[in-house]
Design a protein around this motif. Structure first.
Motif, PDB file in Angstrom:
ATOM      1  N   PRO A   1    -119.090  84.130 -56.044  1.00  8.98           N
ATOM      2  CA  PRO A   1    -117.770  84.630 -55.630  1.00  8.98           C
ATOM      3  C   PRO A   1    -116.861  83.507 -55.135  1.00  8.98           C
ATOM      4  O   PRO A   1    -115.644  83.553 -55.342  1.00  8.98           O
ATOM      5  N   ASP A   2    -117.438  82.505 -54.512  1.00 10.34           N
ATOM      6  CA  ASP A   2    -116.625  81.426 -53.954  1.00 10.34           C
ATOM      7  C   ASP A   2    -115.861  80.693 -55.052  1.00 10.34           C
ATOM      8  O   ASP A   2    -114.636  80.557 -54.986  1.00 10.34           O
TER       9      ASP A   2
ATOM     10  N   ASP B   1    -122.462  88.351 -49.717  1.00 10.86           N
ATOM     11  CA  ASP B   1    -122.035  87.096 -49.110  1.00 10.86           C
ATOM     12  C   ASP B   1    -120.914  86.476 -49.940  1.00 10.86           C
ATOM     13  O   ASP B   1    -121.154  85.962 -51.035  1.00 10.86           O
ATOM     14  N   VAL B   2    -119.711  86.507 -49.383  1.00 16.47           N
ATOM     15  CA  VAL B   2    -118.563  86.018 -50.147  1.00 16.47           C
ATOM     16  C   VAL B   2    -118.559  84.496 -50.245  1.00 16.47           C
ATOM     17  O   VAL B   2    -117.865  83.901 -51.060  1.00 16.47           O
ATOM     18  N   THR B   3    -119.365  83.834 -49.418  1.00 13.87           N
ATOM     19  CA  THR B   3    -119.418  82.370 -49.498  1.00 13.87           C
ATOM     20  C   THR B   3    -120.463  81.890 -50.508  1.00 13.87           C
ATOM     21  O   THR B   3    -120.629  80.691 -50.696  1.00 13.87           O
TER      22      THR B   3
ATOM     23  N   PRO C   1    -110.589  89.701 -60.158  1.00 12.44           N
ATOM     24  CA  PRO C   1    -111.970  90.166 -60.161  1.00 12.44           C
ATOM     25  C   PRO C   1    -112.227  91.221 -59.091  1.00 12.44           C
ATOM     26  O   PRO C   1    -111.503  91.305 -58.104  1.00 12.44           O
ATOM     27  N   ILE C   2    -113.261  92.007 -59.312  1.00 11.10           N
ATOM     28  CA  ILE C   2    -113.727  92.930 -58.283  1.00 11.10           C
ATOM     29  C   ILE C   2    -114.958  92.305 -57.649  1.00 11.10           C
ATOM     30  O   ILE C   2    -115.954  92.062 -58.318  1.00 11.10           O
ATOM     31  N   PHE C   3    -114.847  91.991 -56.348  1.00  8.94           N
ATOM     32  CA  PHE C   3    -115.976  91.451 -55.609  1.00  8.94           C
ATOM     33  C   PHE C   3    -116.723  92.624 -55.014  1.00  8.94           C
ATOM     34  O   PHE C   3    -116.198  93.333 -54.158  1.00  8.94           O
TER      35      PHE C   3
ATOM     36  N   ASP D   1    -121.693  91.683 -65.657  1.00  6.73           N
ATOM     37  CA  ASP D   1    -121.487  91.269 -64.298  1.00  6.73           C
ATOM     38  C   ASP D   1    -121.521  89.750 -64.310  1.00  6.73           C
ATOM     39  O   ASP D   1    -122.489  89.167 -64.804  1.00  6.73           O
ATOM     40  N   MET D   2    -120.494  89.098 -63.780  1.00  2.00           N
ATOM     41  CA  MET D   2    -120.418  87.642 -63.839  1.00  2.00           C
ATOM     42  C   MET D   2    -121.577  86.971 -63.108  1.00  2.00           C
ATOM     43  O   MET D   2    -121.920  85.830 -63.374  1.00  2.00           O
ATOM     44  N   THR D   3    -122.164  87.684 -62.157  1.00  2.00           N
ATOM     45  CA  THR D   3    -123.311  87.118 -61.442  1.00  2.00           C
ATOM     46  C   THR D   3    -124.448  86.826 -62.420  1.00  2.00           C
ATOM     47  O   THR D   3    -125.079  85.765 -62.357  1.00  2.00           O
TER      48      THR D   3
END
Lengths: 587, 470
Positions: free
Chosen positions: B327-328, B321-323, B159-161, B260-262
């Protein structure tokens, strides 16, 4: 025969199930999906189903098998790869193709294969639980002991060596409740620990060939360790390294809710990896449980129990077994998901209130034990559980509950991983409570000096982190040479000792003996360095020595050449540093 | 109020007019005898409009249906629901290439409906881990920071974060444009699934595909931000079902872009909260890990079949925020991540990929002798280490000044700068070969003394290190 009253994801509520008991295995719907009863209220039973429930509707039949979820134990377990409820994936592939469809039941062990059984127990003898009836050479590495199942006792009426399948009778036992046929296999309910005579204190290390583990944070045979770390910090690589190189007789690797491609990697590499001791393929001592993240969640919940029950079975034969569970967080999440579907009152972060108890019960199944057997065989199960804390935050419930019960903590550090310092075990945060227990072993088998070296190295690393704080404020140049020397040695420890590449043919495994020599070389250099500094040599001069390149390449010295090369290195160190001192005008 | 036309026996769909409650995207139906879990329903609104839905919970006398689309206009009295007796399926065929569909797989480009004998369940069965083939074929993307440091291989999910306002779309488009196997012209077919992105973003991708001729070898599923959010829950499954058909039945190599997965996860949360489920972290459902896994794990290769599915999901991290749970959880399932950095973007670096938090878990299988080059592992590790050290020195020199650094540390400082401006930085149309990228890496490491090159084997230093001009 009951009927389905409600379906919601993996949870099915069934009615009219007469005589249902908690944790009975049931078959749900027209496809006969496998499930387990997890709650009984009045006439209804709540079932967690180990397969996808799409298409199941109210009114569909539910059949109770009357048996609790159990595994079949016998020859043929080794080299197998199972899903979470002991269905052999190889057989599933042959029957179902490349994708796992539902409702298929396969025997866990090959029912047609003939095993050469050698009887040991004598006809007419009184035997009890755990007593060895005979043996089967399961793989070139492992002699499988056929034992009297726990709870059985009596006189052997008949028993004969010969060639048997697992479905054939090898003999008969006259018990208090009548004659029982003896076979090569036994069944055991996965949620109940197999009984032992007594537990033993930990006293032997599980040697893993990983320097940071064996030297600094060792785990004992029969101990338990947890490896928490954010994603990308190398949990899986560490687990796989331990599975490859740990000096246990049997490895059970549970891929619990993890990536399919990782299991494939294990499958692709293990048959080609050679055990350093026996020179046989590692697969011959390995059992894989693969319930990947996209496989049904309830089977994921069961997978760790399936794994540890198999581990206990080999322990009972007298073997040292290492169980790797990657990742226990996925197991906990499966519990949470089921609990949510049951609409139970949640505890912390939505996890059920019984999370801590379940985790503790699981790790308690580890241990070095005296098995149930007349000759007091000893065996061990070592459990290494990976934890995947959300956001890398160790304060979450799964990490915390695991830390309460495990005695080794390998804290994985994202900042180390991002600079490719692997294994990214943080040396300041991690701990092992077995160090004291194991010290006599290190003294006897390695060197009385080793514990001291370990202590010194850790102190140097601790000192480095203090000095780094000062450096952040005033720069390296402001430090006295002596302290620059400490930074220099600590850097050597980090880069030349703690870092270890899993992908390099030589570096991937370092024998405990070579670890000792490497540590001794670095600290030996430290002594000479401090001495030289006291006599006016600068750290920069010491860093410029060609010898340093040799020291940094110690990890690539093959085991066979270790003795001679390290001797030479030692001599060279003394000589070159003395040379420096002389030219610096010191005496 | 009346009982629907209940047709006993099978074959004839059963129709109900027993809506009891409409809440958010959910429809509660009374007196339903036996709806199957996951069954597809057809909903007819009072004004005659039809929408689709799916059974989420089925018990005696009650079915909870999730509507794909808005519940606007639905009422209690006149809305009728027909149970199709089928789970969600998608008709697939070769004709899908070059076409654009909506989030439910219906044509969006004015073309004809896909008619096919092959109608696949969109919730795919789990691939047997035993059947998987280990992904090991190096995909050259032409982007140095990916090829050298975070190598992509066929069958991987990487994935691209990213974050709002970062050029993840350009990076994805560049990868789609340039991705190829080394020494091969064989290109990828593309399955593109858009979930809740703007029409502008969607048009950017479509134009990109068109201008490079990739559209003919692409299947596009578009669910834009103006489209019903509930459709988003099925869109990636439509896309992956198509991808599986093309890969495993038609021997094609598929690159699946999910963006976008979000937005997908937001839709999932919307359903969970409408069902009044016990929430996990930040209101997302406790089963989100499992749900995401059923999407991401559909990447891979199968032994004995020619095709492959490589996934390139894009997700924007809320507040970088990667947490954050999205994304986590993604990072725990996927085989690494490409991390797009705002800091590098501000420095004017394109592509602003921060290699340190980025990772490719399958890199080792794809690199080395015979695949890329024997010094690849060492060069990559050394660059990682040197860049990390250089960044530390950069932070340090900001406090104590560059003069306080040692000579070696000053080299590291310079390496960090060069690494960003020469190695990571490249033009959007610059397609570097792996050899070019590795040689560039050696050039960046140029001034370090041999003794600092601890990650590279001595024989490779001998062989590949550019000889200094005398």
């Amino acid at each position: 025969m009951g009927v389905v009253a409600r379906v919601s994801g993996p949870v099915v509520i069934a009615e009219e199930l007469a005589g249902a008991k908690m944790f009975d295995v049931v078959r749900v719907g027209t496809l006969g999906l496998v499930g387990e009863i997890i709650r009984l209220v009045g006439g209804t039973a709540t079932v967690q189903v180990y397969e996808d429930t799409t298409g199941v509707r109210p009114g569909d039949p539910v059949e109770n098998t009357g048996q609790a979820l159990s595994v079949e134990l016998g020859p043929g377990l080794l080299q197998s790869i199972y899903d979470g409820v002991q269905r052999p994936l190889e057989v599933l592939q042959k029957n179902l193709g490349d994708f796992i469809t539902r409702g298929f039941v396969a025997p866990p062990l090959d029912e047609t294969k003939k095993w050469a059984f050698t009887a040991i127990a004598k006809v007419g003898a009184e035997v009890g639980p755990g007593e060895v009836l005979g043996t089967v050479q399961e793989t070139a590495l492992i002699l499988h002991k056929i034992m009297v199942p726990p709870g059985w006792k009596g006189k052997i009426v008949s028993l004969a060596s010969g060639s048997y399948t697992i479905r054939e009778k090898i003999g008969e036992l006259e018990t208090a409740s009548g004659r029982q046929p003896l076979g090569l296999t036994q069944r055991w309910v996965v949620r109940i620990p197999r009984p032992v005579a007594r537990k033993l204190p930990p006293s032997i290390p599980l040697v893993t060939g990983q320097r940071v583990v064996d030297t600094f944070f060792p785990v004992a045979k029969g101990g338990s360790a947890c490896v928490p770390g954010p994603f990308g910090s190398g949990k899986t690589v560490i687990q796989q390294q331990l599975a490859r190189w740990a000096d246990s007789d049997i490895v059970v690797y549970v891929g619990c809710g993890e990536r399919g491609n990782e299991m494939t990697e294990v499958l692709a590499t293990f048959p080609n990896l050679i055990d350093p001791k026996s020179k046989r393929p590692l697969m011959e001592r390995t059992i894989l449980i693969a319930n990947t993240s996209n496989m049904p969640v309830a089977a994921r919940e069961a997978s760790v129990y399936t794994g540890i029950t198999i581990a206990e079975y080999y322990r009972d034969m007298g073997y040292d077994v290492a169980l790797m569970a990657d990742s226990t967080s996925r197991w906990a999440e499966a519990m949470r998901e089921i609990s949510g579907r049951l609409e139970e009152m949640p505890g912390e972060e939505g996890y059920p209130a019984y999370l801590g108890r379940r985790i503790a019960e699981f790790y308690e199944r580890a241990g070095r034990v005296v098995t149930l057997s007349p000759e007091n065989r000893t065996g061990s199960v070592t459990v290494v559980g990976a934890v995947s804390p959300p956001g890398g935050d160790f304060s979450e419930p799964v990490s915390q509950n695991t830390l309460r019960v495990t005695r080794v903590f390998w804290a994985l550090d994202a900042s180390l991983a991002s600079r490719r310092h692997f294994p990214s075990i943080n040396w300041l945060q991690s701990y092992s409570l077995y160090v004291g227990d194991l010290e006599p072993w290190y003294q006897a088998h390695l060197s009385p000096e080793f514990a001291g070296l370990r202590q010194r190295a850790l102190a140097l690393l601790q000192k480095e982190s203090e000095l780094q704080e000062i450096v952040q404020l005033v720069g390296v140049d402001a430090l006295p040479e002596r302290e620059k020397g400490i930074l220099d040695i600590a850097r050597m420890l980090r880069e030349d000792y703690l870092q270890q590449s899993a992908f390099d043919d030589v570096d991937t495994y370092t024998s405990i003996n070579k670890q000792y020599r490497m540590l001794r070389a670095i600290l030996g250099f430290a002594d000479r360095e401090q001495d030289a500094i006291a006599r006016g040599v600068t750290v920069a001069q010491l860093q410029g020595l060609p010898l340093r390149t040799k020291l940094s390449r110690m990890k690539w010295i093959p085991e066979a050449e270790a003795a001679t090369q390290f001797e030479a290195l030692d001599a060279e160190m003394t000589e070159t540093v003395q040379g420096l001192v002389a030219s610096a005008g010191g005496a | 109020m009346a009982q629907g036309k209940a047709a006993p026996g099978s074959g004839v769909p059963i129709e109900y007019r027993t809506v009891e409650r409409v809440a958010g995207p959910l429809l509660f139906l009374r007196d339903v005898a036996n709806a199957a879990y996951g069954e597809i329903v057809e909903i007819q609104l009072p004004d005659g409009e039809r929408r689709q839905g799916q059974v989420l919970d089925s018990r005696k006398g009650l079915a909870i249906v999730q509507v794909f689309g808005p519940t606007m206009g639905m009422n209690i009295e006149a809305t009728s629901v027909k149970f199709t007796g089928e789970v969600a399926r998608l008709a697939v065929s070769d004709e899908m290439l070059g076409r654009v569909f909506n989030g439910l797989g219906e044509p969006r480009d004015g073309g004809p409906k896909i008619v096919s004998e092959t109608r696949l369940e969109i919730v795919g069965n789990a691939m047997n881990p035993y059947s998987r083939e280990e992904p090991s074929e190096f995909i050259q993307t032409g982007i140095s920071s990916i090829d050298v440091n975070n190598t992509l291989v066929r069958g991987q999910k990487l994935p691209i974060f990213s974050g709002a306002g970062l050029p993840h779309n350009q990076i994805a488009a560049q990868i789609v444009r340039q991705a190829k196997l080394r020494n091969s012209d064989e290109s990828f077919a593309i399955v593109f699934a858009a979930m809740g992105i703007t029409s502008e973003e969607a048009n950017y991708f479509l134009r990109e595909f068109e201008s490079t001729g990739a559209l003919e070898r692409a299947v596009v599923f578009l669910n834009l931000s103006s489209d019903p959010s509930m459709e988003r829950v099925v869109t990636p499954r439509m896309a992956l079902t198509t991808a599986e058909f093309l890969a495993y039945e038609r021997d094609m190599h598929i690159l699946v872009v999910l963006t976008d997965m979000t937005n997908y996860c937001e839709a999932l949360r919307e359903i969970a909260s409408a069902r009044e489920e016990v929430p996990g972290r930040r209101g997302y459902p406790g089963y989100m890990y499992t749900d995401l896994a059923t999407i991401y794990e559909r990447a891979g290769k199968i032994k004995g079949r020619k095709g492959s599915i490589t996934q390139l999901p894009i997700l924007t991290m809320p507040a970088d925020d990667v947490t954050h749970p999205i994304p986590d959880l993604t990072g725990y399932i996927t085989e690494g991540q490409i991390y797009v950095s705002r800091e590098l973007q501000r420095r004017g670096v394109y592509p602003p990929i921060d290699v340190l938090p980025s990772l490719s878990r399958l890199m080792n299988q794809g690199i080395g002798k015979g695949r890329t080059r024997e010094d690849h592992r060492g060069v990559a590790d050394q660059l990682f280490a040197a860049y990390a050290t250089g960044k530390d020195q950069r932070a340090l020199s900001a406090i104590v000044g560059e003069e306080a650094l040692s000579a070696v540390d000053r080299i590291y400082l310079k390496i960090a700068d060069q690494f960003e401006s020469e190695f990571v930085n490249q033009r959007p149309d610059e397609d570097r070969t792996i050899d070019q990228s590795l040689d560039l890496g050696w050039k960046i490491l140029g001034e370090l003394p041999d003794s600092e090159l601890k990650r590279i084997k001595p024989e490779f230093i001998q062989k590949y290190r550019p000889k200094k001009a005398a």
